[in-house]
Design a protein around this motif. Sequence first.
Motif, mmCIF file in Angstrom:
data_model
loop_
_atom_site.group_PDB
_atom_site.id
_atom_site.type_symbol
_atom_site.label_atom_id
_atom_site.label_comp_id
_atom_site.label_asym_id
_atom_site.label_seq_id
_atom_site.Cartn_x
_atom_site.Cartn_y
_atom_site.Cartn_z
ATOM 1 N N ARG A 71 0.818 -1.209 0.000
ATOM 2 C CA ARG A 71 0.000 0.000 0.000
ATOM 3 C C ARG A 71 0.853 1.261 0.000
ATOM 4 N N ASN A 72 1.996 1.243 0.693
ATOM 5 C CA ASN A 72 2.858 2.429 0.710
ATOM 6 C C ASN A 72 3.364 2.759 -0.696
ATOM 7 N N TYR A 73 3.717 1.743 -1.457
ATOM 8 C CA TYR A 73 4.157 1.989 -2.826
ATOM 9 C C TYR A 73 2.997 2.476 -3.694
ATOM 10 N N GLY A 74 1.811 1.929 -3.443
ATOM 11 C CA GLY A 74 0.651 2.413 -4.178
ATOM 12 C C GLY A 74 0.337 3.859 -3.879
ATOM 13 N N ASP A 75 0.485 4.257 -2.602
ATOM 14 C CA ASP A 75 0.243 5.659 -2.244
ATOM 15 C C ASP A 75 1.287 6.584 -2.864
ATOM 16 N N ILE A 76 2.536 6.097 -2.986
ATOM 17 C CA ILE A 76 3.583 6.934 -3.590
ATOM 18 C C ILE A 76 3.247 7.261 -5.038
ATOM 19 N N PHE A 77 2.805 6.261 -5.781
ATOM 20 C CA PHE A 77 2.472 6.484 -7.192
ATOM 21 C C PHE A 77 1.020 6.913 -7.385
ATOM 22 N N GLY A 78 0.272 6.978 -6.292
ATOM 23 C CA GLY A 78 -1.120 7.399 -6.391
ATOM 24 C C GLY A 78 -1.341 8.776 -5.798
ATOM 25 N N THR A 79 -1.708 8.816 -4.509
ATOM 26 C CA THR A 79 -2.003 10.101 -3.873
ATOM 27 C C THR A 79 -0.765 10.982 -3.758
ATOM 28 N N GLY A 80 0.411 10.384 -3.531
ATOM 29 C CA GLY A 80 1.640 11.168 -3.407
ATOM 30 C C GLY A 80 2.480 11.177 -4.667
ATOM 31 N N GLY A 81 1.834 10.916 -5.806
ATOM 32 C CA GLY A 81 2.595 10.821 -7.042
ATOM 33 C C GLY A 81 3.214 12.134 -7.489
ATOM 34 N N ASP A 82 2.493 13.253 -7.315
ATOM 35 C CA ASP A 82 3.026 14.544 -7.761
ATOM 36 C C ASP A 82 4.311 14.900 -7.020
ATOM 37 N N ARG A 83 4.300 14.685 -5.724
ATOM 38 C CA ARG A 83 5.483 15.030 -4.938
ATOM 39 C C ARG A 83 6.636 14.082 -5.249
ATOM 40 N N PHE A 84 6.322 12.810 -5.456
ATOM 41 C CA PHE A 84 7.379 11.850 -5.770
ATOM 42 C C PHE A 84 8.027 12.165 -7.104
ATOM 43 N N TRP A 85 7.244 12.399 -8.142
ATOM 44 C CA TRP A 85 7.822 12.674 -9.455
ATOM 45 C C TRP A 85 8.548 14.004 -9.480
ATOM 46 N N ASN A 86 8.087 14.965 -8.704
ATOM 47 C CA ASN A 86 8.831 16.222 -8.610
ATOM 48 C C ASN A 86 10.222 15.984 -8.007
ATOM 49 N N ALA A 87 10.263 15.205 -6.925
ATOM 50 C CA ALA A 87 11.559 14.893 -6.317
ATOM 51 C C ALA A 87 12.409 14.033 -7.236
ATOM 52 N N PHE A 88 11.778 13.134 -7.969
ATOM 53 C CA PHE A 88 12.522 12.272 -8.896
ATOM 54 C C PHE A 88 13.179 13.097 -9.997
ATOM 55 N N TRP A 89 12.438 14.012 -10.593
ATOM 56 C CA TRP A 89 13.004 14.822 -11.672
ATOM 57 C C TRP A 89 14.021 15.819 -11.135
ATOM 58 N N ASN A 90 13.821 16.319 -9.928
ATOM 59 C CA ASN A 90 14.848 17.187 -9.329
ATOM 60 C C ASN A 90 16.150 16.426 -9.124
ATOM 61 N N THR A 91 16.047 15.206 -8.619
ATOM 62 C CA THR A 91 17.246 14.385 -8.405
ATOM 63 C C THR A 91 17.959 14.104 -9.723
ATOM 64 N N THR A 92 17.196 13.737 -10.740
ATOM 65 C CA THR A 92 17.796 13.452 -12.048
ATOM 66 C C THR A 92 18.420 14.701 -12.659
ATOM 67 N N PHE A 93 17.739 15.831 -12.538
ATOM 68 C CA PHE A 93 18.258 17.087 -13.103
ATOM 69 C C PHE A 93 19.560 17.482 -12.420
ATOM 70 N N PHE A 94 19.590 17.423 -11.110
ATOM 71 C CA PHE A 94 20.814 17.765 -10.382
ATOM 72 C C PHE A 94 21.959 16.824 -10.764
ATOM 73 N N THR A 95 21.655 15.550 -10.920
ATOM 74 C CA THR A 95 22.704 14.578 -11.249
ATOM 75 C C THR A 95 23.293 14.855 -12.623
ATOM 76 N N VAL A 96 22.447 15.044 -13.612
ATOM 77 C CA VAL A 96 22.935 15.234 -14.983
ATOM 78 C C VAL A 96 23.722 16.538 -15.104
ATOM 79 N N VAL A 97 23.180 17.621 -14.568
ATOM 80 C CA VAL A 97 23.820 18.925 -14.741
ATOM 81 C C VAL A 97 25.108 19.015 -13.928
ATOM 82 N N THR A 98 25.051 18.633 -12.670
ATOM 83 C CA THR A 98 26.237 18.773 -11.832
ATOM 84 C C THR A 98 27.368 17.852 -12.277
ATOM 85 N N VAL A 99 27.052 16.608 -12.615
ATOM 86 C CA VAL A 99 28.110 15.689 -13.035
ATOM 87 C C VAL A 99 28.705 16.134 -14.367
#
Length: 355
Positions: free
Chosen positions: A96-124
């Motif tokens: 259920r926790n994984y379902g909530d991450i991709f469901g009700t908390g999906g916007d916040r998760f994907w925002n953090a995911f893209w921030n992490t990816t953006f920082f990794t690509v640009v900084t490296v």
Amino acid sequence: MADIKIPPGTAADAPGPTALRPGRHSPPVGLRRQRARATAGSGRMAALLVSPTLLVLSIVVLYPTVMALKESLYGTKGLDPKTGFIRTTEPFVGLRNYGDIFGTGGDRFWNAFWNTTFFTVVTVGLETLIGVAMALIMHKAFRGRALVRAGILVPWAVPTAISALLWRWIFNSNGIANALVGHQILWTTEGFHAKVAVIIAEVWKTAPFIGLLVLAGLQVIPKEVYEAARIDGASALGQFWHITLPLVKPALLVAVLFRCLDALRMFDLPYILVGAQKNSVETLSMLAQNEASNVRFGPASAYAVLLFLYVLLIALAFVRVLGTDLAGDGGAAGKGAGRNRRVRVPALRRAEVPA
């Protein structure tokens, strides 16, 4: 045709692997047994020497990973709907926790995911360019080189938390950053400028790490190679592209791999520099920490497991695609070269000298 009799005792009459099977040389049975025993002994010694490292890794890495995976299957204590009292134990909720991450908390998760990816690509990417430039500067022989090397390596020696505090003062509304820009920018608030502040601070902090590893690769390149290239008329850019870059490629790829894995786990720099719960700079590590600080250990563990899988997939893809280059064999292992590996030195184009 007359039969030819070979006298007994001659070399042709002596039995042997060459006479029985032309072109094949098999060692004697005793020699093969000695080699097998030596190989088994070397294997046992290698396992004995590696066992302490495996034990430490099991305690430090494997056990926390298994416990995080187990914790992600449980929810928060909260109120028990049957009794109306607070639960004393965490209920089992499965996925259920994984379902909530991709469901009700999906916007916040994907925002953090893209921030992490953006920082990794640009900084490296920026760290690789600046780190190679630093290594080339530190490799040159000039007066005061030791002082320059020490100055370049100082940012990497500074702890990340201290570095974040220093850059927070620089990016203050009355700090030196606004004085240089000539505009009043609130760097530590929401917006793209907060990303820029994190990128600048991260690149300043960790670019010397790549420079240090590339410098180690530069110091093992023989000077005779550059002398031969200059005799052939190769320019400075040609020497860098055809000699320096291919020969330092294994060290550079290792540095980039380490930096990618480290940037994907970025937490302390944006947390101290900009702050928590800022959508512009919130990473997956910050998201997991926020859930844990609110005593939601199940969702926090689920975020941590997803981050672990993300880092693992990036590492496996990196090693899978560039694994042969990490070993420095130029892809010979992947093409079945086996024992007869040859090091290919890129050919330099001779300069055309007018008659």
